[in-house]
Design an enzyme around this catalytic site. Structure first.
Site, PDB file in Angstrom:
ATOM      1  N   GLU A 147     -47.838  21.059  23.330  1.00 54.37           N
ATOM      2  CA  GLU A 147     -48.405  22.463  22.491  1.00 54.37           C
ATOM      3  C   GLU A 147     -48.113  23.373  21.191  1.00 54.37           C
ATOM      4  O   GLU A 147     -47.233  22.705  20.577  1.00 54.37           O
ATOM      5  CB  GLU A 147     -47.700  23.367  23.405  1.00 54.37           C
ATOM      6  CG  GLU A 147     -48.359  25.138  22.708  1.00 54.37           C
ATOM      7  CD  GLU A 147     -47.514  26.304  23.230  1.00 54.37           C
ATOM      8  OE1 GLU A 147     -47.937  27.382  23.599  1.00 54.37           O
ATOM      9  OE2 GLU A 147     -46.130  25.978  23.448  1.00 54.37           O
ATOM     10  N   GLY A 286     -37.677  25.540  20.162  1.00 55.12           N
ATOM     11  CA  GLY A 286     -36.604  25.622  20.771  1.00 55.12           C
ATOM     12  C   GLY A 286     -36.067  25.540  22.701  1.00 55.12           C
ATOM     13  O   GLY A 286     -35.555  24.367  22.816  1.00 55.12           O
ATOM     14  N   MET A 288     -39.585  24.028  25.376  1.00 55.96           N
ATOM     15  CA  MET A 288     -41.368  23.900  25.652  1.00 55.96           C
ATOM     16  C   MET A 288     -41.821  24.226  27.931  1.00 55.96           C
ATOM     17  O   MET A 288     -41.260  23.178  28.060  1.00 55.96           O
ATOM     18  CB  MET A 288     -42.089  22.984  24.884  1.00 55.96           C
ATOM     19  CG  MET A 288     -43.233  22.606  25.672  1.00 55.96           C
ATOM     20  SD  MET A 288     -44.816  24.106  25.633  1.00 55.96           S
ATOM     21  CE  MET A 288     -45.946  24.468  26.525  1.00 55.96           C
ATOM     22  N   GLU A 289     -42.232  25.156  27.959  1.00 54.83           N
ATOM     23  CA  GLU A 289     -42.910  25.620  28.892  1.00 54.83           C
ATOM     24  C   GLU A 289     -43.629  25.159  30.017  1.00 54.83           C
ATOM     25  O   GLU A 289     -44.125  24.949  30.538  1.00 54.83           O
ATOM     26  CB  GLU A 289     -43.632  27.470  29.563  1.00 54.83           C
ATOM     27  CG  GLU A 289     -44.478  26.904  28.407  1.00 54.83           C
ATOM     28  CD  GLU A 289     -44.613  27.329  27.043  1.00 54.83           C
ATOM     29  OE1 GLU A 289     -45.835  27.754  26.543  1.00 54.83           O
ATOM     30  OE2 GLU A 289     -43.691  27.225  26.147  1.00 54.83           O
ATOM     31  N   ASN A 290     -43.523  23.285  29.575  1.00 52.75           N
ATOM     32  CA  ASN A 290     -44.736  22.254  30.802  1.00 52.75           C
ATOM     33  C   ASN A 290     -43.976  22.721  31.963  1.00 52.75           C
ATOM     34  O   ASN A 290     -42.951  23.463  32.767  1.00 52.75           O
ATOM     35  CB  ASN A 290     -44.290  21.335  30.435  1.00 52.75           C
ATOM     36  CG  ASN A 290     -43.511  20.368  29.049  1.00 52.75           C
ATOM     37  OD1 ASN A 290     -44.351  20.517  27.875  1.00 52.75           O
ATOM     38  ND2 ASN A 290     -42.499  20.177  28.566  1.00 52.75           N
ATOM     39  N   HIS A 322     -36.696  32.746  28.798  1.00 50.13           N
ATOM     40  CA  HIS A 322     -38.832  32.899  28.601  1.00 50.13           C
ATOM     41  C   HIS A 322     -39.353  32.101  29.108  1.00 50.13           C
ATOM     42  O   HIS A 322     -40.586  32.268  29.514  1.00 50.13           O
ATOM     43  CB  HIS A 322     -37.845  32.652  27.149  1.00 50.13           C
ATOM     44  CG  HIS A 322     -39.375  32.500  26.532  1.00 50.13           C
ATOM     45  ND1 HIS A 322     -39.804  33.914  25.819  1.00 50.13           N
ATOM     46  CD2 HIS A 322     -40.480  31.619  26.376  1.00 50.13           C
ATOM     47  CE1 HIS A 322     -40.634  33.610  25.208  1.00 50.13           C
ATOM     48  NE2 HIS A 322     -41.331  32.619  25.797  1.00 50.13           N
ATOM     49  N   GLU A 323     -38.567  30.239  29.449  1.00 47.21           N
ATOM     50  CA  GLU A 323     -39.616  29.907  29.908  1.00 47.21           C
ATOM     51  C   GLU A 323     -40.250  29.249  31.207  1.00 47.21           C
ATOM     52  O   GLU A 323     -40.880  29.218  31.686  1.00 47.21           O
ATOM     53  CB  GLU A 323     -38.646  28.336  29.312  1.00 47.21           C
ATOM     54  CG  GLU A 323     -38.304  27.944  28.160  1.00 47.21           C
ATOM     55  CD  GLU A 323     -39.537  27.949  26.881  1.00 47.21           C
ATOM     56  OE1 GLU A 323     -40.540  28.260  27.151  1.00 47.21           O
ATOM     57  OE2 GLU A 323     -39.608  28.530  25.937  1.00 47.21           O
ATOM     58  N   HIS A 326     -42.693  31.694  31.877  1.00 43.24           N
ATOM     59  CA  HIS A 326     -44.519  31.249  31.490  1.00 43.24           C
ATOM     60  C   HIS A 326     -44.904  29.902  32.401  1.00 43.24           C
ATOM     61  O   HIS A 326     -46.413  30.302  33.010  1.00 43.24           O
ATOM     62  CB  HIS A 326     -43.909  29.555  30.123  1.00 43.24           C
ATOM     63  CG  HIS A 326     -44.321  30.756  29.241  1.00 43.24           C
ATOM     64  ND1 HIS A 326     -45.638  31.632  28.547  1.00 43.24           N
ATOM     65  CD2 HIS A 326     -43.353  30.697  28.225  1.00 43.24           C
ATOM     66  CE1 HIS A 326     -44.838  31.562  27.388  1.00 43.24           C
ATOM     67  NE2 HIS A 326     -43.808  30.816  26.499  1.00 43.24           N
TER      68      HIS A 326
END
Length: 886
Positions: A147, A286, A288-290, A322-323, A326
């Site tokens: 991203e 911080g 990443m929502e993969n 938070h992740e 997503h």
């Protein structure tokens, strides 16, 4: 695949041609962790929308060895149709493939490409992360960060969010290594001795930026969700380099609970069969929502149960939440273009706090939201160089600049304001309908407004479009009428510079007033201002005060007449205002002083009403505001500086004395520990000799072996005071603590940040040289310099360092130039003076800053705004300090 909204013609987006679009990728990657390179093959089933002999897709810093069409309409070609030309367009990050004959429209074909790449050290694409094993040997793992637009660095692809496809991934690795991707493993094959092919199951329909792979020597811990709301248990794991997996236990427990919580509130089960979370040593973001394989910077995932600070622990809980948000907002339903980034990040910011508040009510997440997110958003959005929540994005080079407090914090604050107005039940009813309608596809902000309008019976678009499409926010000016029985309120745009022009003041926002009157029950939800001005009745028998924006929910500042301010101050002193309101009042007063809507002396006078304040988060906001004042006045005469320090001691020294250094007991709330650390820091920096002496005593006892001398929450404050008031010995001890990998990651970074507090020019030069060496990870460079600008005499040294090393820094962060924005903000953002702003502007004007120009503009605007503040109120502050005996 379908998209809900066509791109706006105004945005003139630079997109790939639509003659061909991807349907399915079969991707084979073979990373070599010794050579730090990889080879790859990808077969892409494409849909031919228009007859063409040219295929254009994204590729960046890849070497393509061969490209061919191997099948048409599912029929294998006896002889592959080789590309007659392979041409790269570096500026567009694309590759153009030419073929001898055209592919017919309305057919499907398979494109086969062989390529090579480098496991780079840029923290983007398919890259390498370095770590040290138990034998002190340097090792590497391979990981990804795609991203917003770096999947194209890993393999040729259609790297746009609407170009969703399914993926079959195979990783060919040494048989001693662990290989991970988004999906669970389908099978493992043996292509050659010592190697294995890890073949993963097919992904759902998804965007390229959510694909991920990790390869390395890894260990894991595992747990399963209850399955209560997902319909079946979901296996969750935390992966780390060897020896660290148990530090992932806290994050694992959070993930197990949050995955079920979100399935409940969103009404849709988590879509994948597993959830892996991986701690990465070198990681710019911080986290990443993969989808199915979330990657984190180590400090954002790992918790040392005995030594990690409560603040860092809460941050881990929030980042995990938070992740995982997503997985629904971003992964299942994806924004149709990066101009809608806030749909991903603003929502995840809001709902991440919702989850933390659900799991850990003792953190008071929504009150902390006001300081960590809401005020952060208002500070940035008070600049001309801000941008709307929905911001036009033309090309990929512009995308990284909007991963900021507007997309995240203002976006989250807008969701908070809206959900408060229409009610959480209606809000989640609309969200569920939105997710259900657009799952596995793309959506726009208007799609969300439509769903929320249908759920609530309120035309959400009518008032929320103003907030998402317009830059800035209003200041509400209050005037009293009829002896205070009525108030006239007027809205105008607020700028921190205080110099709004008529052309900049044309927007009329939809403003939920949420008026509370003393003696009445709660706020009045029906009061909304949508015109320039209005008159409102606030008459209540026996009322001593009234206040707008109860709960500090609306995105605006309030300017009261002097009599109303005095009444509110008395209400604060008498304990009649709730915590969120006390935060909002002091934040508004500080902001209005900066912009010239009031005098700084008014803000300083209001501080006295907080003398008996007990809540950490209120004191945190006070410290933030007084820190800003001290920073702007840092180069004033000694008497003024000493007066401000005396003021701070009058506020924070009693707190430090009352709380002491030791916890009241094992059951002491974590926020009390944070308040203790805050009081010690501010009082120590303000020159409280008792605090400084005790800090130094405990600091040396700590390094003599008594680790109980400094609690984990107070370590950053103690180290900073010791380094600022000490010399070589304290500096070296803090440096040694940072360099010791046995210490918790958050505490190591606190030690690194403390080094910038030194007032010794020689030590400062040593730190600046050290910061560029291999002992500081590229992602942590900002930590090493973050506190240097806080000390007025050190600012010039930091700025010269930035200028001298600009080319080195620009090369190091060439693939993630948003980091250069962080560095310019830290290196120059604390200056005051018109000539200094001009100097910074001249230096940067001669360099290519287009990929972080927005932050450059914001930094220059802050310098000039603070300069005007100082010029306006220099005498006002000096007179107040003298009159008040400081």
């Amino acid at each position: 695949m379908s998209t809900s909204a066509a791109p706006s013609a105004v945005e003139e987006r630079e997109l790939l041609p639509t003659n061909v679009s991807p349907v399915h990728y079969e991707l084979l990657l073979a990373p070599d962790l010794d050579a730090l390179t990889y080879t790859g093959e990808v077969q892409i089933k494409v849909r031919v929308n228009e007859a063409t002999s040219t295929i254009v897709l994204h590729a960046n810093e890849l070497e393509i060895a061969e490209a061919a069409i191997t099948s048409i309409a599912s029929a294998q070609l006896a002889t592959p149709l080789q590309a007659t030309a392979i041409a790269f367009e570096k500026s567009d990050e694309t590759v153009h493939l030419e073929f001898a004959r055209a592919l017919a429209a309305e057919t499907e074909a398979t494109l086969h490409i062989k390529f090579r790449g480098v496991l780079n050290d840029l923290m983007v694409g398919f890259y390498r992360s370095k770590y040290t094993d138990a034998k002190s040997e340097t090792k590497y793992m391979a990981t990804t960060q795609f991203e917003p637009t770096d999947a194209r660095r890993a393999f040729p692809c259609w790297d746009e969010p609407t170009q969703k496809a399914t993926f079959d991934v195979t990783l060919r690795v040494r048989d001693s290594l662990t290989a991970l991707s988004n999906m669970d493993v389908a099978r493992v094959e043996t292509p050659a001795a010592g190697l294995k092919d890890v073949v993963f199951n097919t992904t759902p329909l998804m965007s390229t930026y959510l694909l991920a792979f990790v390869v390395g020597e890894l260990e894991y811990i595992e747990a399963q969700t209850s399955g209560e709301h997902n319909g079946r248990p979901v296996t969750c794991r935390v992966y780390t380099t060897p020896g660290k997996s148990e530090k992932g236990r806290f994050a694992l427990n959070v993930a197990v609970q949050v995955l079920e919580y979100f399935a409940d509130v969103f009404g849709i089960a988590y879509a994948l069969p597993k959830l892996d979370q991986v701690a990465i040593g070198d990681f710019e973001a911080g986290a990443m929502e993969n989808w199915g394989l979330v990657t984190y910077r180590e400090v954002m995932l790992l918790v040392d149960e005995a030594n990690t600070s409560s603040r860092a622990r809460q941050m881990v809980a929030y980042v995990v939440s938070h992740e995982l948000a997503h997985k629904w907002f971003g992964n299942l339903v994806t924004m149709e273009w990066w101009s809608e980034l806030w749909l991903n990040e603003g929502f995840a910011t809001w709902v991440g706090n919702l989850a933390v508040d659900h799991l850990f009510p003792e953190y008071h997440a929504w009150t902390q939201f006001l300081v960590d997110e809401f005020q952060r958003a208002l500070a940035l959005d008070a600049l001309r160089s801000s941008h709307p929540i929905q911001v036009p994005v033309r090309r990929s080079s512009e995308i990284s600049q909007i991963f900021d407090a507007i997309s995240y914090s203002k976006g989250g604050s807008a969701i908070r304001m809206l959900s408060s107005y229409i009610g959480l039940d209606n809000f989640f009813k609309g969200v569920r309908a939105y997710l259900q309608k657009h799952k596995y596809a793309n959506a726009s902000t208007q799609d969300l407004w439509t769903a929320l309008s249908e759920a609530s019976g309120v035309d959400v678009t009518q008032f929320m479009a103003i907030w998402t499409r317009t830059i800035g926010y209003p200041i509400i000016t209050v005037a009293e009428l009829d002896g205070g029985a009525q108030i006239e309120i007027q809205q105008n745009r607020y700028l921190s510079a205080g110099d709004v022009t008529g052309a900049e003041d044309e927007t009329l926002w939809w403003v939920p007033l949420r008026i509370e009157v003393h003696g009445s029950a709660g706020a009045r939800p029906a009061d909304v201002l949508s015109a320039r001005r209005a008159t409102v009745d606030v008459a209540v028998a026996g009322a001593k005060w009234y206040k707008l924006n109860k709960g500090t929910v609306g995105i605006y500042r309030v300017k009261y007449p002097a009599s109303a301010v005095a009444n509110i101050a008395q209400a604060i002193a008498d304990g009649e205002l709730e915590t969120n309101d006390r935060i909002g009042v002091i934040a508004d007063a500080a902001a209005l002083a900066c912009s010239g809507h009031s005098n700084t002396s008014d803000f300083l006078t209001l501080l006295r009403a907080y003398s008996t304040e007990t809540e950490f988060i209120v004191w945190q906001e006070i410290a933030t505001r007084t820190d800003a004042l001290v920073a702007v006045w840092a180069d004033e005469d000694a008497a003024t500086r000493d007066g401000l320090r005396a003021l701070l001691r009058s506020l924070f020294s009693p707190l430090a004395e009352r709380l002491g250094w030791e916890a009241a007991g094992a059951d002491e709330e974590s926020l009390v520990g944070r308040l203790r650390a805050l009081a010690i820091r501010v009082a120590g920096f303000a020159g409280d000799q008792g605090v400084c002496a005790e800090t130094r005593r405990r600091f040396h006892a700590f390094f003599a072996g008594d680790r109980s001398a400094i609690a984990s929450d107070a370590l950053g404050a103690a180290f900073a005071i010791a380094v600022r008031t000490g010399g070589r010995d304290e500096f070296d001890k803090a440096m040694g603590y940072y360099l010791d990998p046995a210490n918790p990651a958050d505490q190591q970074l606190s030690a690194l940040a403390s080094l910038g507090q030194t007032t010794d020019p020689a030590l400062l030069d040593e730190l600046l040289e050290f910061a560029l060496g291999d002992k500081v990870r590229n992602q942590d460079l900002h930590k090493a310099i973050s506190s240097i600008g806080n000390h007025g005499p050190s600012r010039e040294r930091l700025w010269r360092w930035y200028q001298t090393n600009y080319d080195l820094l620009a090369s190091r962060y060439r693939a993630s130039m948003s980091y250069m924005g962080i560095l310019i903000r830290l290196s120059a953002g604390e200056f005051t003076g018109r000539s200094k702003a001009d100097e910074v502007e001249r230096f940067l004007a001669e360099r290519d800053t287009q990929k972080f120009q927005r932050v450059v503009d914001q930094t220059l605007e802050r310098i000039r705004s603070n300069t005007r503040w100082l010029e306006k109120d220099r005498d006002d502050v000096r007179a107040w300090l003298t009159k008040s005996g400081f």
